[in-house]
Design an enzyme around this catalytic site. Structure first.
Site, PDB file in Angstrom:
ATOM      1  N   GLY A  25       0.819  -1.200   0.000  1.00  0.00           N
ATOM      2  CA  GLY A  25       0.000   0.000   0.000  1.00  0.00           C
ATOM      3  C   GLY A  25       0.852   1.247   0.000  1.00  0.00           C
ATOM      4  O   GLY A  25       2.069   1.189   0.230  1.00  0.00           O
ATOM      5  N   HIS A  67       4.267  25.545  31.090  1.00  0.00           N
ATOM      6  CA  HIS A  67       5.557  24.855  31.233  1.00  0.00           C
ATOM      7  C   HIS A  67       5.501  23.910  32.431  1.00  0.00           C
ATOM      8  O   HIS A  67       4.996  24.284  33.487  1.00  0.00           O
ATOM      9  CB  HIS A  67       6.680  25.874  31.438  1.00  0.00           C
ATOM     10  CG  HIS A  67       8.005  25.254  31.712  1.00  0.00           C
ATOM     11  ND1 HIS A  67       8.781  24.695  30.721  1.00  0.00           N
ATOM     12  CD2 HIS A  67       8.691  25.095  32.884  1.00  0.00           C
ATOM     13  CE1 HIS A  67       9.892  24.214  31.247  1.00  0.00           C
ATOM     14  NE2 HIS A  67       9.869  24.452  32.573  1.00  0.00           N
ATOM     15  N   ARG A  70      -7.349   3.191  -2.628  1.00  0.00           N
ATOM     16  CA  ARG A  70      -8.774   3.011  -2.410  1.00  0.00           C
ATOM     17  C   ARG A  70      -9.566   2.954  -3.717  1.00  0.00           C
ATOM     18  O   ARG A  70      -9.236   3.605  -4.706  1.00  0.00           O
ATOM     19  CB  ARG A  70      -9.330   4.156  -1.568  1.00  0.00           C
ATOM     20  CG  ARG A  70      -8.541   4.488  -0.323  1.00  0.00           C
ATOM     21  CD  ARG A  70      -8.468   3.366   0.656  1.00  0.00           C
ATOM     22  NE  ARG A  70      -9.785   2.957   1.149  1.00  0.00           N
ATOM     23  CZ  ARG A  70      -9.969   1.980   2.037  1.00  0.00           C
ATOM     24  NH1 ARG A  70      -8.936   1.310   2.499  1.00  0.00           N
ATOM     25  NH2 ARG A  70     -11.183   1.679   2.429  1.00  0.00           N
TER      26      ARG A  70
END
Length: 448
Positions: free
Chosen positions: A175, A427, A258
């Protein structure tokens, strides 16, 4: 008319359109032959990502001693395919039940069966005739079948992967799209020998070449063999013959390009050169009152775009007209680490002739990434030199598929590198790399 809207196919395109149609007061029905939730929910997006998560936990468990966890012998660890598969199935069933609940909640009638389109706004489901003012085709796509010369090979379609009782040692994946890379890496993470056959020039089509180079380097470092622009021609004595290569193969997983699943129609659909239903800017087809969304129209093959198309069509039916920007959507890869991209690639910017700047910041010097032990990755920001507008963002990080949403937000309002730099990030977080990349584009990154 029996319905205001009748939708054929209950995948991410169809069921989202149905829910939205019900929410805005349209009498709606949805026809599904077999899988509520479509490919995505039943053997695609959700189940495979659940498997990948199990594999990632398996890999990380081998190194828990680095985090101060004793008592686990890495040599005794093994991946339990059937337990991972069962976990995936539980998640799928829960989400499928949720979709059914939402359809019922919003007054959508579910009709089970195979649909074909007649004339004058009619749809036949088995022997039942239905009519609707608007018909939406959302039947999806499937991988193209392998050549007949491979009929004796141990092929499994993705739809049937979860029926396997065990995973053999030598796995070949064929694929070109992100799903092929994901599933190849999954098999590698559970200690199988993997070969990826990218069988056309469309390998990872749409991704920036910088990311493709990173992915190939990463796969090769993990001992995943990649054969590009080639195709298996025969299977003999337990091996695939691929060009001049002979590859040991106990299992061949088909993740090919596809092919549209187009319902039977009395009036033939106009198709694109690639065999998908041709649509206009609002996903209308050549048949009046009939729309096509999701994979079947070939404009995208990701679930979130299919869902967005569904909402767009319902808005169009309700008279809310707006443009659909099919280019501004994230491309996500659930690999290890994850990879995400949004906006223009460097190649597209060059083709336009726009002067641009690249700013990067690595995870290797990010505090949160160090804490989590996930320092492989970076953010790469492409911006317009004249105004500083962010044109594209690429992320490699453990949670890149989540982080890309921040890029989508500031790019949707045409945000600049100055906006990114001045956005205060908490942070320690991995998301601080956005701020650093912003400062890198404006002047200099703070921690670089």
């Amino acid at each position: 008319m029996d319905y205001d809207v009748l939708i054929i196919g209950a995948g991410p395109a169809g069921y989202v359109a149905a829910i939205r149609a019900g929410q805005v007061g349209l009498k709606t029905a949805i026809v599904e032959q077999k899988y509520m939730g479509g490919m995505c929910l039943n053997w695609g997006c959700i189940p495979t990502k659940a498997l990948l998560e199990s594999a990632k936990v398996f890999v990380k468990t081998k190194h828990v001693d680095e985090f101060g966890v004793d008592g686990i012998d890495a040599a005794k660890l093994s991946f339990n395919w059937n337990k991972a598969k069962a976990r995936s199935t539980r998640i799928t069933k829960k989400l499928s039940a949720g979709v059914n609940f939402l359809l019922k909640k919003n007054g959508v009638e579910l009709i089970t069966g195979s649909a074909r389109l007649g004339a004058d706004h009619t749809v036949y489901v088995e022997d039942k005739k239905l009519t609707a003012s608007h018909i939406i085709v959302a039947t999806g796509s499937k991988p193209k079948k392998l050549d007949d010369t491979l009929s004796n090979a141990p092929v499994v379609e993705m739809e049937h992967l979860f029926t396997l009782d065990a995973i053999p040692e030598n796995v070949v994946v064929t694929g070109n799209h992100v799903s092929a890379v994901e599933i190849a890496q999954f098999f590698n993470m559970i200690d199988r020998k993997v070969t990826l056959i990218a069988n056309s020039s469309y390998y990872l089509d749409g991704l920036d070449e910088f990311l493709i180079a990173y992915i190939n380097k990463k796969l090769k470092s993990e001992k995943i063999d990649i054969l590009q622009d080639t195709y298996p021609v025969k299977f003999e004595d337990g091996a695939l013959f691929v060009g001049n290569d002979k590859v040991r193969c106990d299992l061949l997983v088909n993740c090919n390009s596809r092919k549209a699943i187009i319902p039977e129609s009395e009036t033939p659909f106009q198709l694109t050169e690639r065999g998908f239903i041709k649509t206009d800017d609002h996903f209308g087809t050549n048949i009046k009152g009939v729309y096509a969304i999701g994979d079947v129209c070939g404009k995208s093959f990701v679930a979130h775009v299919a869902s967005a198309q569904g909402i767009h069509v319902i808005n169009t039916i309700k008279g809310i007209l707006s443009g659909f920007n099919g280019a501004m959507y994230p491309i996500n890869m659930y690999t290890q680490p994850e990879i995400a991209q949004i906006g223009m690639t460097e190649q597209e910017i060059k083709a336009e002739g726009t002067e641009y700047k690249i700013s990067e910041f690595p995870l290797s010097i990010n505090g949160k990434a160090m804490i989590e032990g996930n320092t492989d990755g970076f953010v790469r920001m492409l911006s317009d030199k004249k105004y500083g507008q962010v044109l594209g963002v690429q992320i490699v990080a453990a949670n890149a598929t989540d982080m890309i949403a921040e890029a989508a937000a500031f790019m949707s309002i045409e945000g600049t590198v100055y906006d990114v730099a001045m956005t205060i990030h908490a942070h320690p977080t991995v998301s601080e790399i956005f701020m650093e990349a912003g400062f890198d584009a404006v002047d200099k990154a703070i921690h670089k």
